[in-house]
Design an enzyme around this catalytic site. Structure first.
Site, PDB file in Angstrom:
ATOM      1  N   CYS A 113     125.826 -15.214   6.418  1.00 19.25           N
ATOM      2  CA  CYS A 113     124.943 -14.522   7.426  1.00 19.25           C
ATOM      3  C   CYS A 113     123.468 -15.206   7.383  1.00 19.25           C
ATOM      4  CB  CYS A 113     124.350 -13.179   7.253  1.00 19.25           C
ATOM      5  SG  CYS A 113     126.259 -11.698   7.504  1.00 19.25           S
ATOM      6  N   HIS A 250     117.593 -10.757   9.858  1.00 17.74           N
ATOM      7  CA  HIS A 250     118.478 -10.828  10.087  1.00 17.74           C
ATOM      8  C   HIS A 250     119.216  -9.912  10.114  1.00 17.74           C
ATOM      9  CE1 HIS A 250     123.301 -11.249   9.759  1.00 17.74           C
ATOM     10  NE2 HIS A 250     122.983 -10.628   8.126  1.00 17.74           N
ATOM     11  N   ASN A 280     125.940  -6.046  12.879  1.00 16.04           N
ATOM     12  CA  ASN A 280     125.728  -7.178  12.550  1.00 16.04           C
ATOM     13  C   ASN A 280     126.491  -7.874  12.771  1.00 16.04           C
ATOM     14  OD1 ASN A 280     125.318  -9.323  10.083  1.00 16.04           O
ATOM     15  ND2 ASN A 280     126.171  -7.733   8.182  1.00 16.04           N
TER      16      ASN A 280
END
Ligand SMILES: CC(C)(COP(=O)(O)OP(=O)(O)OC[C@H]1O[C@@H](n2cnc3c(N)ncnc32)[C@H](O)[C@@H]1OP(=O)(O)O)[C@@H](O)C(=O)NCCC(=O)NCCS
Length: 323
Positions: A113, A250, A280
């Site tokens: 990520c 993020h 996500n």
């Protein structure tokens, strides 16, 4: 001094939107649980013919169009992804081929990520070191293909998509008034590698594997790691939370985003949140969030923007950029 300035941006999402309600028929979950614990309301899921490279190509073409450039103008293609089309060659060379580029060079960056932050920091070094004048930085993922769709603790959290930026060398004064990347801070700590991982790979099982996560453990570390690295970026540039125009984090979980902003004293109206729309999307989440806030006019040229991410490894990092 040379600065890496953003020239263009682009995004791409799969055609199919999957709202939380649709997942209620697949695992024991509810829209209420997902919204309350994560802030996610829907995600996009890649269908037949949609891959990490095809989504990345679309985002890259949009970024090039906005920059008024063509693939001929690009020296380096960097793709941040944990869900490549193939084990090798790199998705970056796949996209290079799709763009019709036979010059320059291309490679992938794997920091889960945090991949987009790692890729931007890498692009900045190639630009300032003089090895590339213009870099296409892409974050592209199809996490739906590594999810265990019987595991409610993970399958509700992730989605697919891609985003891209074109970075270009420009002369700056060496002050925080310059446009471009002002500072980058990357960290990792492999002692946490078993808290968020994929249980397969070419060298172990010979299979692709599925994402596994100790959600509570990730949550426990996230806010501290994120705020630590953002504070390092403030310190390196002599700026404070008051100087920021936008925090673009993020997009993993609304509670992590709110907790980090609160700890840093950044008001919620300066935080770009798109986790409700995309879930996500790992390395794609920051460029997707940027594209939403650029499209709707929130982020403007000259704005001071903090990008941050944390993910599997653990890896984490922050970048301060003047748009
Ligand atoms: C995953 C996460 C949302 C879970 O929220 P939480 O508040 O920690 O929830 P817990 O894991 O404590 O689980 C609470 C209960 O909900 C249940 N649950 C888990 N997933 C569920 C789902 N999709 N639907 C309904 N219930 C669920 C659990 O089984 C548990 O039930 P139990 O109490 O009967 O055992 C949270 O830990 C989180 O966001 N972690 C960070 C994950 C992340 O961002 N990862 C990516 C980093 S890049």
């Amino acid at each position: 001094m040379i600065r890496s300035v953003v020239r263009g941006y682009g995004a791409a999402l799969p055609k199919r939107v999957v709202p939380n309600r649709e997942l209620e028929g697949m695992v024991a979950t509810s829209d209420e649980w997902i919204v309350q614990r994560t802030g996610i309301r829907q995600r996009y899921i890649a269908g037949e013919g949609e891959t990490t490279a095809s989504l990345g190509e679309q985002a890259a073409r949009a970024a090039l169009d906005r920059a008024g450039l063509t693939p001929d103008d690009i020296d380096l293609v960097l793709v941040a992804t944990s869900t490549p089309d193939n084990t090798f060659p790199a998705t970056a060379v796949n996209i290079q081929q799709r763009l019709g580029m036979t010059h320059g060079f291309a490679f992938d960056i794997q920091a889960v990520c945090s991949g987009f932050v790692y890729a931007m920091a890498t692009a900045d070094l190639y630009i300032r070191g003089g090895m590339a004048r213009r870099v296409l930085v892409i974050g592209a993922e199809t996490f739906s293909r590594i999810l265990d769709w019987n595991d409610r603790t993970t399958c509700v959290l992730f989605g697919d998509g891609a985003g891209a930026l074109v970075l270009e060398a420009a002369e700056g004064e060496g002050t925080v008034a310059d446009r471009g990347i002002l500072t980058a801070h990357l960290r990792s700590d492999g002692s946490h590698k078993d808290k968020l991982y994929v249980d397969g790979g070419p060298s172990t099982t010979g299979t692709v594997g599925h994402l596994r996560m100790e959600g509570r453990e990730v949550f426990k570390h996230a806010v501290g790691m994120i705020t630590d690295v953002i504070e390092a970026a403030f310190e390196a540039t002599g700026t404070t939370a008051d100087d920021l125009d936008w925090l673009v984090p993020h997009q993993a979980n609304r509670r992590i985003i709110d907790g980090s902003a609160k700890k840093l004293g950044i008001p919620t109206d300066k935080v770009v949140v798109t986790v409700d729309l995309h879930g996500n999307t790992s390395a794609a989440s920051i460029p997707l969030a940027l594209s939403v806030a650029l499209d709707d006019g929130r982020i403007k040229q000259g704005d001071l923007v903090m990008l941050e991410a944390m993910g599997g490894g653990f890896t984490w990092g922050a970048i301060l950029v003047r748009w």
